[in-house]
Design a protein around this motif. Structure first.
Motif, PDB file in Angstrom:
ATOM      1  N   MET A   1     -20.750 -35.195  -7.557  1.00 51.60           N
ATOM      2  CA  MET A   1     -21.272 -36.506  -7.939  1.00 51.60           C
ATOM      3  C   MET A   1     -21.894 -37.221  -6.737  1.00 51.60           C
ATOM      4  O   MET A   1     -22.876 -37.957  -6.890  1.00 51.60           O
ATOM      5  CB  MET A   1     -20.156 -37.360  -8.542  1.00 51.60           C
ATOM      6  N   TRP A   2     -21.347 -36.995  -5.540  1.00 57.34           N
ATOM      7  CA  TRP A   2     -21.930 -37.607  -4.338  1.00 57.34           C
ATOM      8  C   TRP A   2     -23.394 -37.174  -4.185  1.00 57.34           C
ATOM      9  O   TRP A   2     -24.279 -38.000  -3.964  1.00 57.34           O
ATOM     10  CB  TRP A   2     -21.110 -37.206  -3.110  1.00 57.34           C
ATOM     11  N   THR A   3     -23.636 -35.856  -4.287  1.00 62.82           N
ATOM     12  CA  THR A   3     -25.012 -35.365  -4.156  1.00 62.82           C
ATOM     13  C   THR A   3     -25.894 -35.874  -5.288  1.00 62.82           C
ATOM     14  O   THR A   3     -27.049 -36.263  -5.071  1.00 62.82           O
ATOM     15  CB  THR A   3     -25.027 -33.831  -4.099  1.00 62.82           C
ATOM     16  N   VAL A   4     -25.380 -35.886  -6.494  1.00 60.93           N
ATOM     17  CA  VAL A   4     -26.164 -36.350  -7.639  1.00 60.93           C
ATOM     18  C   VAL A   4     -26.600 -37.804  -7.447  1.00 60.93           C
ATOM     19  O   VAL A   4     -27.742 -38.185  -7.749  1.00 60.93           O
ATOM     20  CB  VAL A   4     -25.349 -36.193  -8.941  1.00 60.93           C
ATOM     21  N   LEU A   5     -25.706 -38.627  -6.917  1.00 63.15           N
ATOM     22  CA  LEU A   5     -25.972 -40.059  -6.822  1.00 63.15           C
ATOM     23  C   LEU A   5     -26.729 -40.467  -5.562  1.00 63.15           C
ATOM     24  O   LEU A   5     -27.321 -41.556  -5.513  1.00 63.15           O
ATOM     25  CB  LEU A   5     -24.656 -40.842  -6.890  1.00 63.15           C
ATOM     26  N   THR A   6     -26.707 -39.630  -4.521  1.00 62.30           N
ATOM     27  CA  THR A   6     -27.311 -40.037  -3.243  1.00 62.30           C
ATOM     28  C   THR A   6     -28.636 -39.339  -2.932  1.00 62.30           C
ATOM     29  O   THR A   6     -29.206 -39.558  -1.861  1.00 62.30           O
ATOM     30  CB  THR A   6     -26.340 -39.768  -2.075  1.00 62.30           C
ATOM     31  N   THR A   7     -29.128 -38.518  -3.832  1.00 60.13           N
ATOM     32  CA  THR A   7     -30.390 -37.822  -3.587  1.00 60.13           C
ATOM     33  C   THR A   7     -31.396 -38.150  -4.679  1.00 60.13           C
ATOM     34  O   THR A   7     -31.031 -38.490  -5.804  1.00 60.13           O
ATOM     35  CB  THR A   7     -30.192 -36.294  -3.540  1.00 60.13           C
ATOM     36  N   ARG A   8     -32.647 -38.051  -4.320  1.00 57.27           N
ATOM     37  CA  ARG A   8     -33.740 -38.208  -5.284  1.00 57.27           C
ATOM     38  C   ARG A   8     -34.669 -37.020  -5.130  1.00 57.27           C
ATOM     39  O   ARG A   8     -35.235 -36.785  -4.066  1.00 57.27           O
ATOM     40  CB  ARG A   8     -34.520 -39.495  -5.027  1.00 57.27           C
ATOM     41  N   GLU A   9     -34.804 -36.256  -6.203  1.00 56.39           N
ATOM     42  CA  GLU A   9     -35.650 -35.062  -6.153  1.00 56.39           C
ATOM     43  C   GLU A   9     -37.127 -35.444  -6.242  1.00 56.39           C
ATOM     44  O   GLU A   9     -37.489 -36.464  -6.839  1.00 56.39           O
ATOM     45  CB  GLU A   9     -35.282 -34.120  -7.299  1.00 56.39           C
ATOM     46  N   TYR A  10     -37.958 -34.597  -5.641  1.00 56.38           N
ATOM     47  CA  TYR A  10     -39.398 -34.795  -5.741  1.00 56.38           C
ATOM     48  C   TYR A  10     -39.871 -34.411  -7.143  1.00 56.38           C
ATOM     49  O   TYR A  10     -39.556 -33.323  -7.643  1.00 56.38           O
ATOM     50  CB  TYR A  10     -40.128 -33.945  -4.703  1.00 56.38           C
ATOM     51  N   ALA A  11     -40.612 -35.300  -7.768  1.00 53.58           N
ATOM     52  CA  ALA A  11     -41.153 -35.031  -9.099  1.00 53.58           C
ATOM     53  C   ALA A  11     -42.173 -33.904  -9.024  1.00 53.58           C
ATOM     54  O   ALA A  11     -42.718 -33.608  -7.953  1.00 53.58           O
ATOM     55  CB  ALA A  11     -41.792 -36.294  -9.663  1.00 53.58           C
ATOM     56  N   PRO A  12     -42.470 -33.243 -10.148  1.00 48.84           N
ATOM     57  CA  PRO A  12     -43.442 -32.143 -10.128  1.00 48.84           C
ATOM     58  C   PRO A  12     -44.772 -32.533  -9.505  1.00 48.84           C
ATOM     59  O   PRO A  12     -45.360 -31.749  -8.753  1.00 48.84           O
ATOM     60  CB  PRO A  12     -43.594 -31.806 -11.617  1.00 48.84           C
ATOM     61  N   GLU A  13     -45.253 -33.750  -9.784  1.00 43.40           N
ATOM     62  CA  GLU A  13     -46.522 -34.153  -9.201  1.00 43.40           C
ATOM     63  C   GLU A  13     -46.410 -34.381  -7.690  1.00 43.40           C
ATOM     64  O   GLU A  13     -47.376 -34.164  -6.944  1.00 43.40           O
ATOM     65  CB  GLU A  13     -47.052 -35.412  -9.887  1.00 43.40           C
ATOM     66  N   GLU A  14     -45.232 -34.806  -7.226  1.00 41.91           N
ATOM     67  CA  GLU A  14     -45.037 -34.950  -5.792  1.00 41.91           C
ATOM     68  C   GLU A  14     -45.015 -33.588  -5.112  1.00 41.91           C
ATOM     69  O   GLU A  14     -45.611 -33.393  -4.042  1.00 41.91           O
ATOM     70  CB  GLU A  14     -43.732 -35.693  -5.504  1.00 41.91           C
ATOM     71  N   GLN A  15     -44.335 -32.627  -5.733  1.00 42.24           N
ATOM     72  CA  GLN A  15     -44.308 -31.275  -5.179  1.00 42.24           C
ATOM     73  C   GLN A  15     -45.723 -30.713  -5.106  1.00 42.24           C
ATOM     74  O   GLN A  15     -46.096 -30.051  -4.135  1.00 42.24           O
ATOM     75  CB  GLN A  15     -43.429 -30.362  -6.056  1.00 42.24           C
ATOM     76  N   ALA A  16     -46.510 -30.976  -6.141  1.00 45.59           N
ATOM     77  CA  ALA A  16     -47.882 -30.456  -6.161  1.00 45.59           C
ATOM     78  C   ALA A  16     -48.741 -31.076  -5.080  1.00 45.59           C
ATOM     79  O   ALA A  16     -49.747 -30.492  -4.670  1.00 45.59           O
ATOM     80  CB  ALA A  16     -48.504 -30.695  -7.538  1.00 45.59           C
ATOM     81  N   ALA A  17     -48.349 -32.282  -4.625  1.00 43.88           N
ATOM     82  CA  ALA A  17     -49.151 -32.974  -3.612  1.00 43.88           C
ATOM     83  C   ALA A  17     -48.914 -32.435  -2.207  1.00 43.88           C
ATOM     84  O   ALA A  17     -49.727 -32.671  -1.320  1.00 43.88           O
ATOM     85  CB  ALA A  17     -48.846 -34.475  -3.644  1.00 43.88           C
ATOM     86  N   PHE A  18     -47.817 -31.743  -2.005  1.00 43.12           N
ATOM     87  CA  PHE A  18     -47.538 -31.201  -0.677  1.00 43.12           C
ATOM     88  C   PHE A  18     -48.477 -30.017  -0.415  1.00 43.12           C
ATOM     89  O   PHE A  18     -48.608 -29.102  -1.236  1.00 43.12           O
ATOM     90  CB  PHE A  18     -46.084 -30.753  -0.555  1.00 43.12           C
ATOM     91  N   ALA A  19     -49.096 -30.037   0.732  1.00 42.59           N
ATOM     92  CA  ALA A  19     -50.125 -29.042   1.037  1.00 42.59           C
ATOM     93  C   ALA A  19     -49.595 -27.623   0.924  1.00 42.59           C
ATOM     94  O   ALA A  19     -50.297 -26.721   0.477  1.00 42.59           O
ATOM     95  CB  ALA A  19     -50.686 -29.291   2.437  1.00 42.59           C
ATOM     96  N   ARG A  20     -48.351 -27.400   1.331  1.00 42.71           N
ATOM     97  CA  ARG A  20     -47.830 -26.037   1.345  1.00 42.71           C
ATOM     98  C   ARG A  20     -47.457 -25.556  -0.038  1.00 42.71           C
ATOM     99  O   ARG A  20     -47.263 -24.357  -0.236  1.00 42.71           O
ATOM    100  CB  ARG A  20     -46.618 -25.946   2.272  1.00 42.71           C
ATOM    101  N   ALA A  21     -47.312 -26.473  -0.984  1.00 44.18           N
ATOM    102  CA  ALA A  21     -46.959 -26.077  -2.345  1.00 44.18           C
ATOM    103  C   ALA A  21     -48.191 -25.767  -3.178  1.00 44.18           C
ATOM    104  O   ALA A  21     -48.114 -25.004  -4.137  1.00 44.18           O
ATOM    105  CB  ALA A  21     -46.139 -27.172  -3.028  1.00 44.18           C
ATOM    106  N   GLU A  22     -49.335 -26.351  -2.825  1.00 44.19           N
ATOM    107  CA  GLU A  22     -50.517 -26.208  -3.666  1.00 44.19           C
ATOM    108  C   GLU A  22     -50.973 -24.774  -3.858  1.00 44.19           C
ATOM    109  O   GLU A  22     -51.290 -24.374  -4.974  1.00 44.19           O
ATOM    110  CB  GLU A  22     -51.668 -27.054  -3.089  1.00 44.19           C
ATOM    111  N   PRO A  23     -51.005 -23.909  -2.796  1.00 45.76           N
ATOM    112  CA  PRO A  23     -51.471 -22.551  -3.013  1.00 45.76           C
ATOM    113  C   PRO A  23     -50.571 -21.734  -3.916  1.00 45.76           C
ATOM    114  O   PRO A  23     -50.963 -20.687  -4.394  1.00 45.76           O
ATOM    115  CB  PRO A  23     -51.477 -21.963  -1.591  1.00 45.76           C
ATOM    116  N   GLU A  24     -49.345 -22.211  -4.160  1.00 47.46           N
ATOM    117  CA  GLU A  24     -48.391 -21.424  -4.933  1.00 47.46           C
ATOM    118  C   GLU A  24     -48.439 -21.756  -6.410  1.00 47.46           C
ATOM    119  O   GLU A  24     -47.704 -21.190  -7.200  1.00 47.46           O
ATOM    120  CB  GLU A  24     -46.977 -21.674  -4.401  1.00 47.46           C
ATOM    121  N   ALA A  25     -49.285 -22.730  -6.805  1.00 50.22           N
ATOM    122  CA  ALA A  25     -49.257 -23.200  -8.182  1.00 50.22           C
ATOM    123  C   ALA A  25     -49.567 -22.094  -9.180  1.00 50.22           C
ATOM    124  O   ALA A  25     -49.078 -22.094 -10.297  1.00 50.22           O
ATOM    125  CB  ALA A  25     -50.247 -24.357  -8.357  1.00 50.22           C
ATOM    126  N   GLY A  26     -50.370 -21.124  -8.781  1.00 50.30           N
ATOM    127  CA  GLY A  26     -50.735 -20.068  -9.703  1.00 50.30           C
ATOM    128  C   GLY A  26     -49.862 -18.841  -9.630  1.00 50.30           C
ATOM    129  O   GLY A  26     -50.136 -17.861 -10.294  1.00 50.30           O
TER     130      GLY A  26
END
Length: 503
Positions: free
Chosen positions: A201-226
């Protein structure tokens, strides 16, 4: 705020702590299971020869659960709850329930079913935590992220392993009537369930995951989309003979069980081989009909299309985890018989040995927690991750060999130091290597598939080791430690061969 060139923000120590703290609780659950389930089974009337069959629920559950959870979590987004955290939370609730019910087991069947439930739940939580580090951290922080995670694993395992020992010294009863479970074990499972839930519960309550669109915005993630299409195409092009070959292998194993009078648990291995053959044939048909996005086709396609580096690491993991599962099943009987002079689970000497095993397990986990933060970064920076991993595995092999030559139970602490160094590296190095080389969009499924090579050796140990020991070393469980030592040496050799290509 994004880092340079659209990279993920660098996490400080507080961020690294929050991302992996839940693993502290998960490992308390695993430690209670690993150190005490053989004791629980024998206290409820199981013989030592039946232990591998009773333990087989754990690896079988991991084999089925982890790829499925990995595949699903890659495709999950539940708004504020996120991508991986729904699986952390649901697994923690179920695992806590299993830990609370385990001491109330009325017999072996109930205990075995609860072990199945516990292991499934822990795997539901654990698998996404591996991918979570890769999701949340930039690539140059992967080694640090998995080192912190390993430190929490080691610390949680120390706490879980020491529960019965500490309760005994506080005056809680460490013995029970025939067919009963000591109060030290009972209260340990209850406390562990509460601690597991609170940590997740500590991890669940104290972290915020990157949304799919945020992940897509990271330069290193973009080439992997396909990523993923080649695996689907390759699966559709495979012939049905591949599936038939797996089915035939299962049939050969089943015939060998009958011909050589092997333990009946080996039939499970035969069934798994045949089942994978059937799954492969179904997946090929789905891919050919254009349904490659289905879960079965996706998992089979990604498994057969693993990156080459992942395949080489899988070989290392297979032999590393063979040694660990041998240890978890056999350490209590080995220590009780060879160092405390009793193989009778109802005797005070056996229960004393069980508590000492808890201490030994806490030591190797404590060493792992320290080594993850102090030793691994130093070795990997100077030698590279693969060579550093090999050295740590050799230290573990020496630790297992010590069980055959030492006679004083307190001297086994020396063995646990070597095993702890190996354990730290097994938990950190392969995942740090993988997270930096896998496509972000498939991090969950590939981490789940990689854990197949954690589970398969456990299944082999649970199904085949009993036959080997009964044929060559009846009533001498200490020789299982020799097998563990050799398998770690094989893993170390394979890791050394990778040294030139992995830094």
């Amino acid at each position: 705020m994004n880092g340079p060139h659209g990279e993920k923000p660098r996490q400080g120590w507080a961020g690294l702590w929050n991302i992996s703290f839940g693993f502290f609780g998960i490992q308390i659950g695993f430690a209670l299971q690993n150190a005490n389930m053989s004791r629980v089974f024998q206290s409820l009337g199981s013989s030592i020869d039946d232990l591998p069959a009773l333990w087989v629920a754990a690896p079988l559950t991991g084999l089925l659960v982890q790829p499925i959870v990995g595949h699903m979590s890659d495709r999950t987004w539940l708004g504020r709850l996120g991508r991986r955290r729904p699986y952390f939370l649901s697994g923690a609730v179920l695992a806590a329930i299993a830990l609370l019910l385990m001491p109330e087991s009325g017999g072996l069947l109930m205990a075995a079913m609860l072990l199945w439930m516990l292991d499934a739940s822990l795997n539901i939580s654990m698998e996404p935590f591996r991918a979570f580090v890769g999701d949340m951290l930039r690539r140059d922080q992967h080694t640090a992220g998995y080192a912190v995670q390993t430190a929490f694993i080691g610390t949680g395992a120390v706490v879980g392993s020491l529960f019965p020992y500490l309760l005994d010294h506080l005056g809680v009863s460490n013995t029970a009537p025939a067919g009963g479970i000591p109060d030290t074990v009972r209260y340990s499972f209850w406390a562990g369930g509460l601690a597991l839930f609170a940590a997740v519960m500590w991890t669940v309550l104290t972290t915020r995951e990157y949304a799919p669109e945020e992940q897509a915005a990271f330069a290193r993630a973009e080439p992997e989309a396909g990523e993923g299409a080649p695996a689907a195409v390759a699966l559709a092009e495979r012939g049905m003979a591949d599936g038939l070959a797996w089915i035939a292998a299962g049939a050969v194993v089943a015939l060998a069980v009958r011909a050589w009078a092997l333990e009946k648990e080996v039939y499970l291995l035969a069934g798994l081989l045949a089942a994978y053959g059937v799954a492969t044939m179904v997946a090929i048909r789905l891919a050919r009909s254009g349904r490659s996005a289905s879960m079965l086709a996706g998992i089979v396609g990604d498994f057969s299309g693993m990156p080459p580096l992942m395949k080489r690491l899988a070989f290392v993991q297979f032999f590393s985890w063979s040694a660990l599962f041998i240890m978890w099943i056999n350490t209590t009987p080995v220590v009780a018989q060879n160092f405390f002079g009793s193989a009778d689970p109802a005797s005070a000497a056996y229960q004393e040995a069980g508590n000492w095993v808890g201490v030994l397990f806490s030591i190797y986990n404590g060493v792992a927690a320290i080594a993850a933060l102090a030793l691994l970064p130093l070795l990997s920076s100077r030698l590279g991750k693969a060579r550093a991993h090999a050295i740590c595995l050799i230290a573990g092999a020496a630790g297992f060999a010590g069980f055959l030559v030492l006679r004083d139970p307190e001297a086994l602490v020396i063995c646990e130091v070597g095993i702890g160094i190996a354990w730290a590296s097994i938990l950190a190095m392969p995942y740090a290597i993988l997270a930096s080389s896998l496509p972000q969009g498939k991090l969950g499924i590939y981490m789940g598939l990689f854990n197949v090579f954690v589970v398969l050796p456990q299944l082999l140990v649970a199904t085949v080791m009993g036959s080997i020991m009964k044929a060559f070393f009846p009533h001498e469980p200490v020789w299982t430690m020799a097998f563990a030592s050799v398998t770690l040496l094989v893993a170390a050799g394979a890791s050394l061969r990778m040294g030139g290509e992995v830094r």
